[in-house]
Write an enzyme that holds these catalytic residues in place. Structure first.
Site, short mmCIF file in Angstrom:
data_model
loop_
_atom_site.label_atom_id
_atom_site.label_comp_id
_atom_site.label_asym_id
_atom_site.label_seq_id
_atom_site.Cartn_x
_atom_site.Cartn_y
_atom_site.Cartn_z
N TYR A 1 0.85 -1.21 0.00
CA TYR A 1 0.00 0.00 0.00
C TYR A 1 0.88 1.25 0.00
O TYR A 1 0.68 2.18 -0.79
CB TYR A 1 -0.89 -0.04 1.24
CG TYR A 1 -1.77 1.17 1.48
CD1 TYR A 1 -2.80 1.50 0.61
CD2 TYR A 1 -1.57 1.97 2.61
CE1 TYR A 1 -3.62 2.60 0.86
CE2 TYR A 1 -2.39 3.07 2.87
CZ TYR A 1 -3.41 3.37 1.98
OH TYR A 1 -4.22 4.46 2.24
N LYS B 1 1.44 4.28 -2.70
CA LYS B 1 1.21 5.69 -2.35
C LYS B 1 2.42 6.54 -2.73
O LYS B 1 2.26 7.62 -3.30
CB LYS B 1 0.88 5.83 -0.86
CG LYS B 1 -0.52 5.33 -0.50
CD LYS B 1 -1.60 6.08 -1.27
CE LYS B 1 -3.00 5.62 -0.94
NZ LYS B 1 -4.02 6.22 -1.83
C1 AKB Z 1 -5.05 2.67 6.41
O1 AKB Z 1 -5.05 2.43 7.61
O2 AKB Z 1 -4.69 1.86 5.54
C2 AKB Z 1 -5.44 4.07 5.97
C3 AKB Z 1 -4.26 4.96 5.84
C4 AKB Z 1 -3.57 5.46 7.06
O3 AKB Z 1 -3.86 5.28 4.76
N1 AKB Z 1 -6.39 4.61 6.87
#
Ligand code: AKB
Length: 318
Positions: free
Chosen positions: A142, A146
């Site tokens: 993730y 990003k």
């Molecule tokens: C998550 O916990 O994945 C999101 C974020 C902090 O990007 N809320």
């Protein structure tokens, strides 16, 4: 008047952002697009709504052409914990979806908002007073999508002049659409559990400090950044923004101020604890404050009071 598209409109941010944008610019000027969740009534009937998978470039292009879109808030993405369990799908949705949006923006001359996250940082980033410009070596898929997204947005601006802008959101706390698959979701779940059964079993350790923000401030941040005169912006993408920073134990104590019988216990989920431990504790958001007057309205006590009032009313009326 802008003509706006919100992707991921049925998600945690998208639901409230779409309604706020419709309130600000008019119902017909804001097109909502969702994919995985059924849209709530007010989203589907309050203005244009399309079912859209952002990985389908032709379908995205058709919506942008048909609705004569000039601004895209691109929120469709998998969050941290669920992404870690499906890394290939996370890459596909988060990266190919963004690439399709940027290509569309290049072709149709749209402005783009891209939400990055505290997840764009990693274990070797300074955890406190995390600078705007610093080491970004995330250890999650993730986070990799990003930081890549921030870079891709900057690239499309430099190379093609696409007006792409974005912030690094902390954990977001809200009371309309539920978050799904995030690491900071505990800070939403705890309120429902507190009102329903006065007890919460937390999947993060008691001392896990993270940046957080209440949804009204998150919505303001997105709209305010997008409306700022571009000549003020030294940065464009990945602005650090935060409103408060707390641990589960501190959040529980704030809830106990209102509900003295509320109790919490901790049953740590190693996946989500590992993700949280790789993120900063408290970011420095002075660049956002200087370049586009970022100023959150809700601190921890104000957010807790409002969340408890809203969720109590919601569960009462359900
Ligand atoms: C998550 O916990 O994945 C999101 C974020 C902090 O990007 N809320």
């Amino acid at each position: 008047m802008p003509s706006i598209l919100v992707t991921g409109a049925t998600g945690q941010i998208g639901t409230e952002l779409t309604l706020a944008l419709r309130e600000r610019y008019g119902d017909d000027t804001v097109t909502a697009a969702g994919h995985r969740r059924e849209p709530p009534n007010n989203l589907a009937t309050g203005g244009p709504y399309f079912s859209l998978d952002v990985r389908d470039a032709a379908a995205l292009d058709a919506v942008v052409s048909q609705q004569k879109i000039t601004v895209i808030y691109h929120l469709a993405a998998l969050l941290s914990a669920v992404a870690e369990s499906q890394p290939l799908q996370a890459w596909d949705i988060n990266m190919n979806g963004l690439l399709n949006v940027l290509e569309c923006a290049r072709k149709h001359n749209c402005q783009v908002f891209f939400p990055s996250s505290i997840a764009a940082f990693g274990p070797d980033t300074p955890a406190f007073d995390t600078p705007q410009d610093t080491v970004q070596h995330p250890s999650t898929i993730y986070g990799i999508t990003k930081v890549s997204g921030e870079l891709l947005c900057d690239y499309y601006h430099r190379r093609y002049g696409v007006d792409a802008r974005g912030v690094r959101y902390p954990g977001l706390i809200s009371n309309q659409a539920m978050p799904g698959g995030g690491t900071t979701d505990y800070a939403v779940d705890i309120f429902y559990a507190a009102v329903r059964q006065k007890h919460y079993e937390c999947f993060l350790r008691a001392d896990t400090q993270l940046d957080m923000m209440y949804m009204p401030d998150a919505i303001t941040a997105a709209i305010q950044l997008m409306e700022t005169d571009a000549r003020r912006l030294a940065h464009r993408n990945g602005f650090n923004v935060t409103a408060m920073s707390f641990t589960p134990a501190q959040l529980a104590a704030a809830i106990q101020q209102h509900l003295p019988d509320f109790t919490i216990n901790y049953k740590v989920d190693p996946l989500r604890q590992g993700i949280a431990d790789s993120w900063p504790r408290h970011m420095n958001d002075s660049a956002a404050r200087a370049e586009w007057d970022w100023q959150p309205q809700f601190d921890l006590p104000a957010m807790v009071a409002d969340m408890l009032a809203q969720i109590t009313a919601k569960l009462h009326n359900a």
